[in-house]
Each structure stands twice: as C-alpha cells, then as structure tokens.
Design a protein around this motif. Sequence first.
Motif, PDB file in Angstrom:
ATOM      1  N   VAL A  67       0.841  -1.204   0.000  1.00  0.00           N
ATOM      2  CA  VAL A  67       0.000   0.000   0.000  1.00  0.00           C
ATOM      3  C   VAL A  67       0.876   1.254   0.000  1.00  0.00           C
ATOM      4  N   THR A  71       0.630   3.540  -3.663  1.00  0.00           N
ATOM      5  CA  THR A  71      -0.385   4.577  -3.528  1.00  0.00           C
ATOM      6  C   THR A  71       0.273   5.943  -3.445  1.00  0.00           C
ATOM      7  N   ASP A  75      -3.183  10.528  -2.146  1.00  0.00           N
ATOM      8  CA  ASP A  75      -4.281   9.565  -2.067  1.00  0.00           C
ATOM      9  C   ASP A  75      -4.297   8.864  -0.713  1.00  0.00           C
ATOM     10  N   LEU A  76      -3.119   8.526  -0.190  1.00  0.00           N
ATOM     11  CA  LEU A  76      -3.043   7.911   1.134  1.00  0.00           C
ATOM     12  C   LEU A  76      -3.656   8.826   2.193  1.00  0.00           C
TER      13      LEU A  76
END
Length: 210
Positions: A67, A71, A75-76
């Motif tokens: 992740v 990402t 966006d995280l």
Amino acid sequence: MTVAQRERAALVASLREAGPDAPTLCEGWTARDLAAHLVVRERRLDAAAGILLPFLAGYTERVQNQVATSTEWDDLVDKIASGPPLYSPMKPLDAVANVAEMFIHDEDIRRARPDWTPRPLDDSTVSALRGPVAMMSRLTLRKAPGRVVLRTPQGDTLATAGRRGNAGQLIVTGEPGELLLFVAGRDAAQVTFDGPPDLVDQVKKSRGGL
C-alpha cells in the motif's frame, strides 16, 4: 464533530505538513509508512488483524508495504481524511476506537521533529483520552516487573498495571494524553517518575508498543 474526528483532522494536517519522508516516533517508519498502516487498519480487513495478532504480522507487513509503495501520497492522506468506509468495522466504532489511535499517531509525527512543542488540548479531548489509558495499559504493561500506577498531576489514578512482587512500585504522573503516549511506548511522553531508577528502565523496556 466528535473528538475522534477532530484528532483525525489534526493528524491529517500533520501528515500534509510533514510530507511522506518525514520521520516518526515509530521505529523504522516514515510518515508514508504510518499513513499506510492507518489505511490498512481501516480498509484492508484481510490484513488488519495482523496489527494485533503476531502470527499474522508478516502478511500485514507485506500488505502495508505494498500500500505504501503503490499509492500516491495525497491519495493515502485523502483516504485517512475521509475516515473508515461503510464496510469497515471501524465505521460504527470510530468515535470510541479512533480517539487514541489518531492522537498517538499525530504525536508520532509532531514529536519526531526536534523543535516540537506540546499541543494544547481542550477539556473534551483530555476527558476522552482518560479511558484509553486504562485499556491500553492492560495490554502494554502486563509484563512490567513491578506495579505501575498511572496518575494525573491532580492526583487521579487512571490505571494500575504490571506484576505484583518484590520489584516495587512505580508511579508515573502526567496528563492523560501524556500517560497514553507513555503506555503506547513513546519515550517522548512528558511524564515524571516516582520509584527506583532501575524499575523505571525495566518498565520502559517491558512495554509492548502499539
């Protein structure tokens, strides 16, 4: 807005200000790693259990790394800002389960800076942080070699933990937020100790970090 929502907003602001490569108090984690941890906790039901269950920790770490690397930073942070999705078990528990989580991780970012200063907390936030001290201390201080008493400067005992025995007693004094950081394994917590110096060191080393 609940205390948990306010603490989430404070955490998001700290993440945006710090940037993805900023250090944190979580050993080995940058701000990006910390953000990925929060996203996995709330959005990856297949991997979140490994945060608490050691035998699943390897899988959780692999998912978290994936992740973090796949990402975009914005966006995280946006995923954290929007809160747990409808399918997440955290959604109905947000107001209770996420007060401590958001507070601790905000301080993980803020206090990793050399010029950090304490953040003033309103009465509702201080009150909301009292309960998690007792709950978390039962997990993180259960192996403490002596009796640990967690007390506010006003003399309120929020929790006692550790093992009874010959090691003695350690009184840790601080505001509820500082006590919460201490039991979560953060040495940057602003607390004072009343007890044998060797017991202070032993208790610190015995904490199970969260």
